[in-house]
Design an enzyme around this catalytic site. Structure first.
Site, PDB file in Angstrom:
ATOM      1  CB  SER A   1      -0.883  -0.066   1.335  1.00  0.00           C
ATOM      2  OG  SER A   1      -1.658   1.315   1.705  1.00  0.00           O
TER       3      SER A   1
ATOM      4  CE1 TYR B   1      -4.624  -2.072   4.875  1.00  0.00           C
ATOM      5  CE2 TYR B   1      -3.240  -0.138   4.732  1.00  0.00           C
ATOM      6  CZ  TYR B   1      -4.264  -1.106   4.227  1.00  0.00           C
ATOM      7  OH  TYR B   1      -4.299  -1.063   2.824  1.00  0.00           O
TER       8      TYR B   1
HETATM    9  P1  NAD Z   1     -11.654  -6.037  -0.050  1.00  0.00           P
HETATM   10  O1  NAD Z   1     -12.271  -5.759   1.227  1.00  0.00           O
HETATM   11  O2  NAD Z   1     -12.317  -5.693  -1.282  1.00  0.00           O
HETATM   12  O3  NAD Z   1     -11.220  -7.630  -0.195  1.00  0.00           O
HETATM   13  C1  NAD Z   1     -10.279  -8.024   0.857  1.00  0.00           C
HETATM   14  C2  NAD Z   1     -10.313  -9.570   0.496  1.00  0.00           C
HETATM   15  O4  NAD Z   1      -9.594 -10.353   1.560  1.00  0.00           O
HETATM   16  C3  NAD Z   1     -11.516  -9.974   0.513  1.00  0.00           C
HETATM   17  O5  NAD Z   1     -11.829 -11.134  -0.387  1.00  0.00           O
HETATM   18  C4  NAD Z   1     -12.084 -10.903   1.651  1.00  0.00           C
HETATM   19  O6  NAD Z   1     -12.538 -12.032   1.942  1.00  0.00           O
HETATM   20  C5  NAD Z   1     -10.385 -11.385   2.039  1.00  0.00           C
HETATM   21  N1  NAD Z   1     -10.059 -11.564   3.578  1.00  0.00           N
HETATM   22  C6  NAD Z   1     -10.004 -10.666   4.425  1.00  0.00           C
HETATM   23  N2  NAD Z   1      -9.782 -11.295   5.823  1.00  0.00           N
HETATM   24  C7  NAD Z   1      -9.366 -12.655   5.350  1.00  0.00           C
HETATM   25  C8  NAD Z   1      -8.896 -14.030   6.070  1.00  0.00           C
HETATM   26  N3  NAD Z   1      -8.865 -13.668   7.308  1.00  0.00           N
HETATM   27  N4  NAD Z   1      -9.041 -15.024   5.214  1.00  0.00           N
HETATM   28  C9  NAD Z   1      -9.092 -14.985   3.868  1.00  0.00           C
HETATM   29  N5  NAD Z   1      -9.393 -14.023   3.181  1.00  0.00           N
HETATM   30  C10 NAD Z   1      -9.526 -12.793   3.803  1.00  0.00           C
HETATM   31  O7  NAD Z   1     -10.433  -4.991   0.309  1.00  0.00           O
HETATM   32  P2  NAD Z   1      -9.266  -4.379  -1.182  1.00  0.00           P
HETATM   33  O8  NAD Z   1      -9.369  -2.833  -0.842  1.00  0.00           O
HETATM   34  O9  NAD Z   1      -9.453  -5.197  -2.322  1.00  0.00           O
HETATM   35  O10 NAD Z   1      -7.882  -4.831  -0.320  1.00  0.00           O
HETATM   36  C11 NAD Z   1      -6.950  -5.856  -0.943  1.00  0.00           C
HETATM   37  C12 NAD Z   1      -5.552  -5.474  -0.684  1.00  0.00           C
HETATM   38  O11 NAD Z   1      -4.961  -4.154  -1.052  1.00  0.00           O
HETATM   39  C13 NAD Z   1      -5.438  -5.477   0.976  1.00  0.00           C
HETATM   40  O12 NAD Z   1      -4.335  -6.046   1.130  1.00  0.00           O
HETATM   41  C14 NAD Z   1      -5.383  -3.786   1.243  1.00  0.00           C
HETATM   42  O13 NAD Z   1      -4.793  -3.694   2.422  1.00  0.00           O
HETATM   43  C15 NAD Z   1      -4.743  -3.555   0.001  1.00  0.00           C
HETATM   44  N6  NAD Z   1      -4.902  -2.006  -0.535  1.00  0.00           N
HETATM   45  C16 NAD Z   1      -6.249  -1.722  -0.715  1.00  0.00           C
HETATM   46  C17 NAD Z   1      -6.261  -0.281  -0.881  1.00  0.00           C
HETATM   47  C18 NAD Z   1      -7.715   0.343  -1.374  1.00  0.00           C
HETATM   48  O14 NAD Z   1      -7.789   1.464  -1.399  1.00  0.00           O
HETATM   49  N7  NAD Z   1      -8.724  -0.339  -1.376  1.00  0.00           N
HETATM   50  C19 NAD Z   1      -5.155   0.408  -1.089  1.00  0.00           C
HETATM   51  C20 NAD Z   1      -3.839  -0.125  -0.873  1.00  0.00           C
HETATM   52  C21 NAD Z   1      -3.656  -1.332  -0.599  1.00  0.00           C
END
Ligand code: NAD
Length: 260
Positions: free
Chosen positions: A142, A155
């Site tokens: 991130s 985080y």
């Molecule tokens: P999201 O909530 O849409 O998806 C998260 C996924 O992780 C889901 O499929 C959920 O079921 C799964 N998950 C959560 N806990 C779990 C567990 N204990 N076991 C198995 N699966 C689990 O979130 P997202 O925004 O798509 O995030 C995905 C990645 O991208 C994360 O690592 C997040 O930190 C990173 N990220 C997101 C953003 C953003 O702005 N959305 C920015 C930077 C980084």
């Protein structure tokens, strides 16, 4: 491009993980989905990705907070597909609170999902990658892997940790056909971020749209969200032959967030 290869994307039932799975599937990789959700919906997703891309798609429901579940998931994929050729550590959760009030169980959960699960998946997947002398590990970090924001202690610690882990694994695999890199997205409009927008709208008594614009304005100079598709294409590049010497990198895709 990836025909005959198998990609595990953790947390691919939603958001960025799903975008990455689609991008890899479109290039011919067999897919293993992971993440929570309604069983019937996940089965529909599995079947639709398989027919759209003509690849084998499996689902592993491992809860990534549990190391033995990660070990079993890797063993089961290797039994079915031979090896995990492409490992994308993407699953993540968020919790927002000042450090002195940060619930201890949330700290443990964020560290377990966002940091430790990647360690366990990598340590379990590496031996089979080494046997084939080919592998691609892509960790979804991130902008918070490079800079901090208030009230996100777990985080930010986890994401800085994953950037460090990426470098260590890249060094340990430097003389092999295995590479390990991180992608550092800025704001992407997924359920993880929508929750934060909703909370800010409620807290400040403003409409959701206004909270969305304010959230972007604080950090992301482009004032546009990054899309899961764009991150998927960067993952495809990092998995390609052209990226063979990209090792230990943290690739920002953040609308200028960390350029400031
Ligand atoms: P999201 O909530 O849409 O998806 C998260 C996924 O992780 C889901 O499929 C959920 O079921 C799964 N998950 C959560 N806990 C779990 C567990 N204990 N076991 C198995 N699966 C689990 O979130 P997202 O925004 O798509 O995030 C995905 C990645 O991208 C994360 O690592 C997040 O930190 C990173 N990220 C997101 C953003 C953003 O702005 N959305 C920015 C930077 C980084």
């Amino acid at each position: 491009m990836f025909k005959g290869k198998t990609a595990l994307v953790t947390g691919s039932t939603s958001g960025i993980g799903l975008g990455i799975a689609k991008a890899l599937g479109a290039k011919g990789a067999n897919l293993v989905l992971n993440g929570f959700g309604d069983a019937a919906e996940i089965e529909r997703l599995r079947a639709s990705l398989s027919s759209e891309f003509g690849v084998d798609v499996a689902y592993e429901g491992a809860d990534l907070t549990k190391p033995p579940a990660i070990e079993s998931m890797v063993a089961s994929i290797e039994k079915r597909f031979g090896a995990i050729d492409i490992l994308v550590n993407n699953a993540g959760i968020q919790h927002v609170a000042p450090t002195e009030h940060f619930p201890v169980d949330r700290w443990d959960a964020v560290i377990a999902v966002n940091l430790s699960s990647a360690f366990h998946a990598i340590r379990c997947a590496l031996p089979a990658m080494k046997r084939r002398n080919w592998g691609r590990i892509v960790n979804i970090a991130s902008a918070h892997g490079l800079v901090a924001s208030a009230e996100k202690v777990a985080y930010v610690a986890a994401k800085h940790g994953i950037v460090g882990m990426t470098k260590v694994v890249a060094l340990e695999t430097a003389r092999t056909g295995i590479t390990c890199n991180a992608i550092c997205p800025g704001w992407v409009l997924t359920p993880l971020v929508q929750k934060q927008i909703d909370a800010r709208a409620a807290q400040n008594g403003v409409p959701i749209e206004q909270a969305k614009v304010a959230l972007l304005g604080e950090k992301q100079p482009s004032l546009e969200f990054v899309t899961p598709q764009q991150i998927g294409e960067i993952a495809v590049f990092l998995c390609s032959d052209a990226a063979q010497q990209v090792r230990g990198a943290s690739w920002s895709v953040d609308g200028g967030w960390t350029a400031q």
